[in-house]
Design an enzyme around this catalytic site. Sequence first.
Site, mmCIF file in Angstrom:
data_model
loop_
_atom_site.group_PDB
_atom_site.id
_atom_site.type_symbol
_atom_site.label_atom_id
_atom_site.label_comp_id
_atom_site.label_asym_id
_atom_site.label_seq_id
_atom_site.Cartn_x
_atom_site.Cartn_y
_atom_site.Cartn_z
ATOM 1 N N ASN A 194 0.846 -1.190 0.000
ATOM 2 C CA ASN A 194 0.000 0.000 0.000
ATOM 3 C C ASN A 194 0.880 1.238 0.000
ATOM 4 O OD1 ASN A 194 -2.392 1.610 0.363
ATOM 5 N ND2 ASN A 194 -1.845 1.832 2.526
ATOM 6 N N HIS A 223 0.780 5.132 1.461
ATOM 7 C CA HIS A 223 0.050 5.935 2.440
ATOM 8 C C HIS A 223 0.662 7.338 2.490
ATOM 9 C CE1 HIS A 223 -2.388 6.789 5.951
ATOM 10 N NE2 HIS A 223 -1.317 7.350 6.484
HETATM 11 C C1 GAR Z 1 -2.917 9.041 -2.485
HETATM 12 O O1 GAR Z 1 -2.444 10.204 -1.874
HETATM 13 C C2 GAR Z 1 -2.684 7.845 -1.583
HETATM 14 O O2 GAR Z 1 -1.486 7.904 -0.867
HETATM 15 C C3 GAR Z 1 -3.862 7.923 -0.667
HETATM 16 O O3 GAR Z 1 -4.937 8.283 -1.480
HETATM 17 C C4 GAR Z 1 -4.437 9.056 -2.586
HETATM 18 C C5 GAR Z 1 -4.922 8.390 -3.846
HETATM 19 O O4 GAR Z 1 -4.612 9.164 -4.968
HETATM 20 N N1 GAR Z 1 -4.099 6.682 -0.003
HETATM 21 C C6 GAR Z 1 -4.554 6.584 1.232
HETATM 22 O O5 GAR Z 1 -4.859 7.531 1.918
HETATM 23 C C7 GAR Z 1 -4.680 5.166 1.737
HETATM 24 N N2 GAR Z 1 -4.853 5.157 3.152
HETATM 25 P P1 GAR Z 1 -4.625 8.515 -6.413
HETATM 26 O O6 GAR Z 1 -5.982 7.806 -6.562
HETATM 27 O O7 GAR Z 1 -4.508 9.664 -7.343
HETATM 28 O O8 GAR Z 1 -3.479 7.559 -6.499
#
Ligand code: GAR
Length: 206
Positions: free
Chosen positions: A115, A117
């Site tokens: 994952n 984060h």
């Molecule tokens: C990203 O910033 C990722 O790190 C976060 O959601 C966003 C998704 O952006 N993930 C989390 O918060 C997981 N806990 P994306 O869809 O443009 O990749």
Amino acid sequence: MNPPAVPLRKRVAILISGRGSNMSALIEAARQPGYPAQIVGVISNRADAEGLKTAQNLGLSTTVHSLKDYPDKTATDEAITRTLESWDVDMVCLAGFMRILSAEFTLAWQGRLMNIHPSLLPKFKGTDTHRRAIEAGEKTHGCTVHFVVPELDAGPVIAQSSVPVLPGDTPETLAQRVLSAEHRLYPQALKQVLAHADTGELQLAG
Ligand code: GAR
């Protein structure tokens, strides 16, 4: 004389919930010659995830497994596993997948489930990480790629990338800076994991 052996590229699936910019970064990396992964499909828990269209436009297989289509979380996660197995997946990358997977699923895929984060774990587990980092007066923030375990955002860290928190930053400006770092970090971390997948010699950060 036999031709030189071409190393097999590992089969990677990506799970998303929304925009899919980290998914795009992984797809782009996997198009480079010599990258050790091929992206074989994308699964979303939301039919309206923007990233699904991006993946489809690139000719990738996509599937939606939404909680509302199954009796419960266990059944939903079993459906995800069936899709992953049908794609003969070696590694699963969560990329903005915003649903907590069942313990059964994470244990079944442990060591093959990563994952990204948006914080320097173990700081700021969960959501709203950028606002919390600003409010806590952090001078440095960033992102983490880690293996997934049943406890949320608590699995072994694979790699991290730091960015400064600048005076006047809002959660949005900080999120943008972190996201750029995410797009560099995730492909590197996946490559690092796959390079050691057969030897079990991965040196984890932290
Ligand atoms: C990203 O910033 C990722 O790190 C976060 O959601 C966003 C998704 O952006 N993930 C989390 O918060 C997981 N806990 P994306 O869809 O443009 O990749």
